[in-house]
Design a protein around this motif. Structure first.
Motif, short mmCIF file in Angstrom:
data_model
loop_
_atom_site.label_atom_id
_atom_site.label_comp_id
_atom_site.label_asym_id
_atom_site.label_seq_id
_atom_site.Cartn_x
_atom_site.Cartn_y
_atom_site.Cartn_z
N ILE A 22 -16.32 -5.20 -144.02
CA ILE A 22 -17.25 -6.23 -144.50
C ILE A 22 -16.74 -7.63 -144.13
O ILE A 22 -17.50 -8.50 -143.69
CB ILE A 22 -17.49 -6.10 -146.02
N LYS A 23 -15.43 -7.84 -144.27
CA LYS A 23 -14.85 -9.14 -143.89
C LYS A 23 -15.01 -9.39 -142.39
O LYS A 23 -15.39 -10.49 -141.96
CB LYS A 23 -13.37 -9.20 -144.28
N SER A 24 -14.72 -8.37 -141.60
CA SER A 24 -14.89 -8.51 -140.14
C SER A 24 -16.35 -8.75 -139.79
O SER A 24 -16.68 -9.63 -138.98
CB SER A 24 -14.41 -7.23 -139.43
N GLY A 25 -17.22 -7.98 -140.41
CA GLY A 25 -18.65 -8.10 -140.13
C GLY A 25 -19.21 -9.46 -140.49
O GLY A 25 -20.02 -10.03 -139.75
N ASN A 26 -18.76 -10.00 -141.63
CA ASN A 26 -19.22 -11.33 -142.04
C ASN A 26 -18.78 -12.40 -141.04
O ASN A 26 -19.53 -13.34 -140.76
CB ASN A 26 -18.71 -11.66 -143.44
N ALA A 27 -17.57 -12.25 -140.51
CA ALA A 27 -17.09 -13.22 -139.52
C ALA A 27 -17.93 -13.14 -138.24
O ALA A 27 -18.30 -14.18 -137.66
CB ALA A 27 -15.62 -12.95 -139.20
N VAL A 28 -18.25 -11.92 -137.80
CA VAL A 28 -19.09 -11.76 -136.61
C VAL A 28 -20.50 -12.29 -136.89
O VAL A 28 -21.12 -12.93 -136.02
CB VAL A 28 -19.13 -10.28 -136.16
N LYS A 29 -20.99 -12.05 -138.08
CA LYS A 29 -22.34 -12.53 -138.46
C LYS A 29 -22.42 -14.05 -138.33
O LYS A 29 -23.40 -14.59 -137.76
CB LYS A 29 -22.65 -12.12 -139.90
N GLU A 30 -21.41 -14.76 -138.82
CA GLU A 30 -21.41 -16.22 -138.72
C GLU A 30 -21.36 -16.68 -137.26
O GLU A 30 -21.99 -17.67 -136.88
CB GLU A 30 -20.25 -16.81 -139.52
N ALA A 31 -20.61 -15.93 -136.44
CA ALA A 31 -20.55 -16.27 -135.01
C ALA A 31 -21.90 -16.07 -134.34
O ALA A 31 -22.34 -16.91 -133.55
CB ALA A 31 -19.48 -15.41 -134.32
N LEU A 32 -22.58 -14.97 -134.66
CA LEU A 32 -23.90 -14.72 -134.09
C LEU A 32 -24.90 -15.81 -134.49
O LEU A 32 -25.76 -16.21 -133.69
CB LEU A 32 -24.42 -13.34 -134.52
N ARG A 34 -24.06 -18.97 -135.14
CA ARG A 34 -23.70 -20.16 -134.36
C ARG A 34 -24.16 -20.04 -132.92
O ARG A 34 -24.49 -21.04 -132.27
CB ARG A 34 -22.18 -20.40 -134.42
N LEU A 35 -24.19 -18.82 -132.42
CA LEU A 35 -24.60 -18.57 -131.03
C LEU A 35 -26.12 -18.48 -130.88
O LEU A 35 -26.63 -18.31 -129.76
CB LEU A 35 -23.97 -17.26 -130.53
N ASN A 36 -26.82 -18.57 -131.99
CA ASN A 36 -28.30 -18.50 -131.99
C ASN A 36 -28.82 -17.20 -131.38
O ASN A 36 -29.81 -17.19 -130.64
CB ASN A 36 -28.91 -19.70 -131.25
N LEU A 37 -28.14 -16.10 -131.69
CA LEU A 37 -28.58 -14.79 -131.21
C LEU A 37 -29.37 -14.08 -132.30
O LEU A 37 -29.10 -14.25 -133.49
CB LEU A 37 -27.37 -13.95 -130.78
N LYS A 38 -30.32 -13.25 -131.90
CA LYS A 38 -31.16 -12.53 -132.84
C LYS A 38 -30.43 -11.28 -133.33
O LYS A 38 -29.98 -10.46 -132.51
CB LYS A 38 -32.48 -12.13 -132.18
N PHE A 39 -30.35 -11.12 -134.64
CA PHE A 39 -29.67 -9.94 -135.16
C PHE A 39 -30.15 -9.63 -136.58
O PHE A 39 -30.71 -10.49 -137.27
CB PHE A 39 -28.15 -10.15 -135.17
N GLU A 40 -29.90 -8.39 -136.97
CA GLU A 40 -30.05 -7.97 -138.36
C GLU A 40 -28.81 -7.18 -138.74
O GLU A 40 -28.18 -6.55 -137.90
CB GLU A 40 -31.31 -7.13 -138.56
N VAL A 41 -28.49 -7.23 -140.04
CA VAL A 41 -27.29 -6.54 -140.55
C VAL A 41 -27.68 -5.16 -141.08
O VAL A 41 -28.69 -5.01 -141.77
CB VAL A 41 -26.63 -7.38 -141.66
N PHE A 42 -26.84 -4.17 -140.75
CA PHE A 42 -27.07 -2.79 -141.21
C PHE A 42 -25.76 -2.24 -141.79
O PHE A 42 -24.70 -2.39 -141.18
CB PHE A 42 -27.51 -1.91 -140.04
N ASP A 43 -25.86 -1.60 -142.96
CA ASP A 43 -24.70 -1.00 -143.61
C ASP A 43 -24.98 0.50 -143.80
O ASP A 43 -25.89 0.87 -144.55
CB ASP A 43 -24.46 -1.66 -144.97
#
Length: 301
Positions: A22-32, A34-43
């Motif tokens: 979850i910590k790793s994923g949250n860091a990647v989420k913030e990067a995405l 900032r990069l203005n990329l389209k994404f959704e989170v899945f657990d």
């Protein structure tokens, strides 16, 4: 165009490394973001809901930040393959092999890469086969140093094996080599800067990885040229022999000029404590660009 990609960012999961994921994923989420990329989170903690949502979303790429069992062992990679989705990280077979410490050590040995002597046990009675102390006890298929203990005698050994066997049926008893702990990150087939891990107290266990704040990470530590060349060569050999892709991290103990292979991680951590982002930064790749490189590596494959 990367801006047109639909990315499924997958983290969390059911393994003992869920909180780190979850910590790793949250860091990647913030990067995405900032990069203005389209994404959704899945657990995938709820498997049925996860699969249904993923199929409905129809991603162009899955960015996998699941650490440990079900996420790093080939299981979920097989699901992505069946569904026809491209994904970051290593393919099914390489993920499964790398997660199996015994199998990856055997491959290292066959490839001519030194690794500490070891045996595999499944019960306390089998510990009678081991008589060299200190020794390292670890579950065969866990990450983040979960269940790892250093023992100094028979009584400690039996207790450590008992503890580790609660996490995994197979337990490794390994020769303890008192040397420098060095890790080498690889990004899309390119070695990054070495990092030396110096622990103030004890060894590099879960506490010292994520909690204590007392571990020192020396980026680009002093190494003689031959040591550095061996570390990079062995890292690339094991990465390629297993069939890894994208990002990986290979851990060694360096003693008397010889790197001893410990294990390979096919989904390295992406937290503020994590070593891959530190190694990438040392060669001029900041966190956002590391995320981009991981995405590009998956698309190019």
């Amino acid at each position: 165009m990367l801006s047109d990609l639909k990315i499924a960012l997958v983290y969390g999961g059911k393994s003992s490394e869920r909180e780190i994921s979850i910590k790793s994923g949250n860091a990647v989420k913030e990067a995405l973001k900032r990069l203005n990329l389209k994404f959704e989170v899945f657990d995938p903690v709820d498997s049925i809901d996860f699969v249904n949502r993923l199929i409905e979303y129809k991603p162009d790429l899955v960015f996998n930040v699941l650490h440990g069992k079900y996420g790093e062992d080939g299981s979920i990679q097989g699901l992505f393959e069946i569904l026809g989705y491209r994904y970051t990280g290593s393919p099914v077979k390489a993920s499964a092999i790398a997660m199996d410490k015994v199998l990856s050590k055997e491959i290292a040995q066959i490839t001519g890469i030194p690794t500490p002597d070891w045996i595999v046990v499944e019960n306390i009675k089998e510990t009678e086969k081991w008589n060299v102390f200190p020794a390292v006890v670890k579950p065969n298929e866990e990450g983040s140093s979960i269940g790892v203990e250093i023992v100094n005698g028979r009584e400690e050994l039996c207790k450590a094996v008992e503890n580790a066997s609660k996490l995994n049926r197979q337990v490794i008893i390994e020769e303890f080599i008192n040397g420098r702990e060095i890790t080498i990150g690889i990004l899309n087939g390119r070695p990054l800067e070495p990092i030396e891990i110096v622990v103030e107290d004890g060894f590099y266990d879960f506490e010292n990885k994520y909690i204590s704040g007392k571990t020192e990470y020396i980026v680009s530590p002093y190494l003689v040229q031959e040591e550095r060349e061996k570390l990079e060569s062995y890292s690339l050999k094991i990465y390629n022999k297993i069939g890894c892709k994208g990002a990986a991290r290979i851990d060694f103990i360096l003693k008397d000029g010889t790197p001893y292979f410990l294990e390979i991680n096919t989904i390295p951590g992406m937290t503020d404590h994590s070593l891959l982002p530190k190694a990438a930064k040392a060669v001029g790749i900041d966190f956002d660009n590391l995320v981009l490189e991981i995405i590009r590596g998956a698309l190019d494959g």
